[in-house]
Scaffold this motif. Sequence first.
Motif, PDB file in Angstrom:
ATOM      1  N   ALA A 279      -6.550   8.716  74.057  1.00 30.96           N
ATOM      2  CA  ALA A 279      -5.936   7.281  73.410  1.00 30.96           C
ATOM      3  C   ALA A 279      -7.130   6.417  72.978  1.00 30.96           C
ATOM      4  CB  ALA A 279      -5.074   6.742  74.496  1.00 30.96           C
TER       5      ALA A 279
ATOM      6  N   ALA B  81      -8.082   7.099  69.212  1.00 24.07           N
ATOM      7  CA  ALA B  81      -7.322   6.545  67.933  1.00 24.07           C
ATOM      8  C   ALA B  81      -7.905   5.496  67.373  1.00 24.07           C
ATOM      9  CB  ALA B  81      -5.887   6.199  68.690  1.00 24.07           C
TER      10      ALA B  81
ATOM     11  N   VAL C 233      -2.731  10.467  64.541  1.00 25.52           N
ATOM     12  CA  VAL C 233      -3.574  11.243  65.530  1.00 25.52           C
ATOM     13  C   VAL C 233      -2.476  11.907  66.602  1.00 25.52           C
ATOM     14  CG1 VAL C 233      -5.160  10.696  67.261  1.00 25.52           C
ATOM     15  CG2 VAL C 233      -5.070   9.234  65.345  1.00 25.52           C
TER      16      VAL C 233
ATOM     17  N   THR D  46      -2.094  14.067  70.010  1.00 25.30           N
ATOM     18  CA  THR D  46      -2.876  14.006  71.343  1.00 25.30           C
ATOM     19  C   THR D  46      -2.294  14.855  72.280  1.00 25.30           C
ATOM     20  OG1 THR D  46      -1.882  12.096  72.111  1.00 25.30           O
ATOM     21  CG2 THR D  46      -3.837  11.594  70.885  1.00 25.30           C
TER      22      THR D  46
ATOM     23  N   VAL E 215      -0.361   7.114  66.956  1.00 22.52           N
ATOM     24  CA  VAL E 215      -0.620   8.171  67.933  1.00 22.52           C
ATOM     25  C   VAL E 215       0.694   8.905  68.346  1.00 22.52           C
ATOM     26  CG1 VAL E 215      -1.481   8.605  70.271  1.00 22.52           C
ATOM     27  CG2 VAL E 215      -2.274   6.758  68.865  1.00 22.52           C
TER      28      VAL E 215
END
Length: 320
Positions: free
Chosen positions: A42, A45, A56, A58, A167
């Motif tokens: 995180a 990002a 992004v 993840t 994200v």
Amino acid sequence: MAEVLVYVDHVDGAVRKPTLELLTLARRLGDPVAVALGTNTADTATVLAEHGATRVLTHDAAEYADYLVVPKVDALQAAVAAVNPAAVLVPSSAEGKEIAARLAVRIGSGIITDATDLTQGDQGPIATQSAFAASYTTTSRVTTGTPVITVKPNSAPVETAPAAGAVEALAVTFGAQATGTKVTARTPRESTGRPELTEAAIVVSGGRGVNGAENFSIIEALADSLGAAVGASRAAVDAGWYPHTNQVGQTGKSVSPQLYIANGISGAIQHRAGMQTSKTIVAVNKDAEAPIFDLVDYGIVGDLFDVVPQLTEEINTRKG
């Protein structure tokens, strides 16, 4: 616009410079989608968004730290399936090239390694490479599947280009091979305070002409005056004068800095293969017939023990 996957090389959330360079190149091909795996993703990002990542992806799991590259390949394969990208870009580190090669086999695609530039062609990304010990420059493209391309550090500038950087969690299922090779221990490398050799904008190297481990202090002093990394030729490494981790060449590390200064290095093809794509090359050698002078931008015929300390002193004077 098509999306381009960029594998994020980071250390506990700190994004390494080659990844930011990949985002610059990815924007030439489409919308960059970053894939950040492991802990503290995180934290990546914000910086990824600042450099052009529109999304992004993840995923955090213990497997990324506890096992070798296969879990990361599983994750990139999942990202390819989810995004259907126009290309996958990976930094040209030793690990990066292994990840890229395994991914290309998994998805049935062609692969290009150690690209030094990328442009968008009519039929997909076109990569520039140096071939045959950098004696030739080639352009090529992948003709089968999703292009998987590894790019050498310092091949593109780091440019800010603010984007959404949304994200999103990536769904990953690890295969049976993911836990096949376990990491049993890690030993942190002692920091010298200098840049990482393969990522440095300036590299100062020493070779056989340095004539001893104790004399590498001259090379280090010049490097420190420039904020540079220190490299060494195979001859210097084989003699035990400098660590193997600093070897530049075909059997060492490949570098492509903005400035490469070779001191006491003859310029054998093995060494040239690891540094010939440097943007500006300077050599100091007392042998006027040394092969290194065939490829330099600036050459000094002289004794490095006279030239290098004067150069270091002049640089420090101008900085002061």
